[in-house]
Scaffold this motif. Structure first.
Motif, mmCIF file in Angstrom:
data_model
loop_
_atom_site.group_PDB
_atom_site.id
_atom_site.type_symbol
_atom_site.label_atom_id
_atom_site.label_comp_id
_atom_site.label_asym_id
_atom_site.label_seq_id
_atom_site.Cartn_x
_atom_site.Cartn_y
_atom_site.Cartn_z
ATOM 1 N N ARG A 313 21.086 31.503 26.703
ATOM 2 C CA ARG A 313 20.372 32.488 25.869
ATOM 3 C C ARG A 313 18.965 32.646 26.419
ATOM 4 O O ARG A 313 18.169 31.699 26.416
ATOM 5 C CB ARG A 313 20.344 32.009 24.426
ATOM 6 C CG ARG A 313 19.640 32.938 23.465
ATOM 7 C CD ARG A 313 19.798 32.423 22.050
ATOM 8 N NE ARG A 313 18.581 32.619 21.287
ATOM 9 C CZ ARG A 313 18.322 32.023 20.133
ATOM 10 N NH1 ARG A 313 19.191 31.159 19.638
ATOM 11 N NH2 ARG A 313 17.208 32.263 19.488
ATOM 12 N N GLU A 315 15.296 34.259 26.078
ATOM 13 C CA GLU A 315 14.411 34.852 25.085
ATOM 14 C C GLU A 315 13.026 35.073 25.681
ATOM 15 O O GLU A 315 12.446 34.167 26.284
ATOM 16 C CB GLU A 315 14.283 33.942 23.852
ATOM 17 C CG GLU A 315 15.580 33.694 23.112
ATOM 18 C CD GLU A 315 16.183 34.950 22.502
ATOM 19 O OE1 GLU A 315 15.482 35.990 22.428
ATOM 20 O OE2 GLU A 315 17.359 34.906 22.108
ATOM 21 N N LYS A 357 18.539 37.441 21.624
ATOM 22 C CA LYS A 357 18.524 37.979 20.264
ATOM 23 C C LYS A 357 18.624 39.495 20.271
ATOM 24 O O LYS A 357 19.343 40.088 19.451
ATOM 25 C CB LYS A 357 17.250 37.540 19.532
ATOM 26 C CG LYS A 357 17.300 36.129 18.990
ATOM 27 C CD LYS A 357 16.050 35.830 18.164
ATOM 28 C CE LYS A 357 16.107 34.418 17.594
ATOM 29 N NZ LYS A 357 14.882 34.098 16.816
ATOM 30 N N ASN A 361 21.523 42.415 18.537
ATOM 31 C CA ASN A 361 21.064 43.233 17.427
ATOM 32 C C ASN A 361 22.139 44.151 16.864
ATOM 33 O O ASN A 361 22.006 44.653 15.739
ATOM 34 C CB ASN A 361 19.852 44.078 17.843
ATOM 35 C CG ASN A 361 18.539 43.348 17.633
ATOM 36 O OD1 ASN A 361 18.450 42.410 16.846
ATOM 37 N ND2 ASN A 361 17.516 43.774 18.343
#
Length: 480
Positions: A313, A315, A357, A361
């Motif tokens: 992930r 970010e 993230k 969405n």
């Protein structure tokens, strides 16, 4: 799905998003187009918000954010839908009639208007997830640490406070249909520095769950440097999911060195292999600064070649805490977007789930990015965001919503509602944004500084572009 104006029949739905409840009728339909987000009035009323954007392979994608649906169209169909959305008259031909028929069958025109998400005030604050900041101490000296954590020993959370937080979320969860309480161990600092406390609280969660009949799920967010094979085995048997913070490439992991400056990279590679070998459910969480924005593909290659991890992930770094004093910069938005796309495609080839993230969405349809957290500091203060756990943090007062009074948690419901009221409706720039119900204004913490709450989101372009990209992936990869 593809809607081709040259063929008849109902289109095929390819978008596996959660079904939405039936819409409620609004007082009346609005009319006009604002920044690509539109509704129409007339005999063929569009009953939901519609945005249309250029597909990466030509043609266009029609996105219905409040219905959680999207589909591809050719250019001629796009023009027809734009006229319908704008409330304009259509030519009386077979193509227009066919498009109208398809949209009607999909439930996009006619009927009741889709209501816009709103953030309603709470009468009570009844969290079912507890974020436990077991300590503010950390053994690393990360250059971008949002909490500006230090290695010196600080008082840990007491078992009394931890148990009270667990009892509260179990009690609240017992009154929900899901009957599920969520607990996160996070820092503040590094939670595994208080290993015995972590084990003791976990044992209590298990016993309290059995006593109440409420299910639970525990997530550990850790820098991983204090894990050993024995600790990994314990985690395998007691923790449901682990987020391991790791910047992957040696020169970037230097941003996450030990407090004395030593590299933590080789230790993390060993720990990740141990997690894989013992079957722990985890992902790698990489903070991307300007220095690493163009190197996401290299990171995916390294993960594949050296670790065995199956999920990464990425970010973007937030300019908060130590990153501000260290002069570190968040990534350039378009550079991150293009790098992420390449990394995502490579991940699909290599069997590695690459996400962030903003890419997720599509699963959110809300007026607010998150609800106020039940985040508990070692002293028993409740913060609506775990990033604001100490009074020296800019924004601490905004997020402070309660405290443990020695017997139970007390919440200031006015503060809770004031915090929750800062949502997508608070920012004029969101009004015309095609991502507004998916982004929901973005993480509020990213807008907070000592100057107040910024009206401009720091990652709006990045958010829109990754929303478009994620939608395209869900309707079929146009690049094949």
């Amino acid at each position: 799905m593809d809607v081709d104006s040259s063929s008849g029949g109902a289109p095929r739905v390819d978008l596996p998003w959660p079904a939405m409840p039936p819409p409620k009728r609004a007082a009346e339909a609005s009319q006009g187009v604002v920044g690509g987000v539109a509704r129409a009035a007339g005999d063929s009323v569009v009953n939901t918000e519609v945005s249309i954007f250029d597909a990466s392979d030509g043609g266009a994608v029609v996105h219905l954010p409040l219905k959680g649906r999207a589909f591809r169209v050719d250019e001629r169909t796009r023009r027809i839908i734009e006229k319908i959305v704008a409330g304009q008259e259509l030519p009386e031909d077979d193509v227009s009639a066919r498009v109208l028929a398809v949209l009607d069958k999909m439930g996009i025109i006619g009927g009741e208007m889709e209501p816009e998400p709103t953030t309603r005030p709470l009468q009570e604050f009844r969290p079912i997830e507890a974020t436990l900041i077991l300590t503010e101490s950390c053994n690393l000296g990360c250059t971008y640490c949002y909490a500006s954590s230090l290695p010196q020993k600080s008082p840990p959370m007491s078992e009394e406070i931890a148990r009270a937080a667990v009892d509260l979320v179990l009690q609240n969860a017992s009154k929900t249909d899901e009957n599920l309480a969520l607990i996160r161990y996070i820092g503040g600092g590094e939670p595994t520095m208080e290993w015995k406390l972590l084990q003791s609280v976990t044992d209590y969660i298990r016993s309290a769950s059995q006593a109440t009949g409420v299910r639970y799920r525990i997530r550990l967010i850790t820098n991983g440097t204090l894990l050993t094979p024995d600790r990994v085995a314990w985690i395998r048997d007691n923790i449901q999911f682990v987020t391991l913070s790791f910047d992957i490439l040696p020169e970037l992991q230097a941003q996450r060195s030990y407090a004395d400056g030593r590299s933590s990279h080789s230790k993390l590679v060993k720990v990740i292999r141990e997690l894989v070998e013992q079957g722990v459910d985890f992902h790698l969480r990489t903070t991307v600064s300007a220095q690493g924005a163009a190197r996401l593909v290299d990171m995916v290659k390294f993960v594949h070649d050296n670790t065995g991890a199956a999920s990464v992930r990425f970010e973007p770094m937030a300019e908060i805490g130590r990153s501000v004093t260290q002069g570190m910069a968040k990534p350039l938005q378009q550079e991150f977007v293009e790098s992420f796309k390449e990394a995502y495609r490579l991940g699909r080839e290599l069997g590695i789930d690459v996400t962030c993230k903003m890419f997720q969405n599509t699963l959110r349809r809300s007026s607010r990015f998150c609800n106020a957290e039940f985040s508990v500091t070692p002293e028993g203060i409740v913060s609506g965001c775990h990033r604001y756990s100490k009074d020296e943090h800019d924004g601490y007062d905004l997020f402070r919503i309660g405290r443990y009074d020695g017997s139970r948690f007390q919440f200031d419901i006015d503060r809770v509602n004031a915090l929750r009221a800062i949502d997508v409706h608070s920012f004029p720039e969101c009004t015309s944004c095609m991502a507004r119900w998916n982004c929901a204004g973005g993480c509020l913490s990213a807008r907070v500084s000592r100057q107040g709450i910024s009206q401009s989101g720091p990652l709006c372009d990045l958010t829109r572009e990754l929303l478009k990209f994620s939608i395209e992936q869900r309707v079929g990869d146009p690049l094949g």
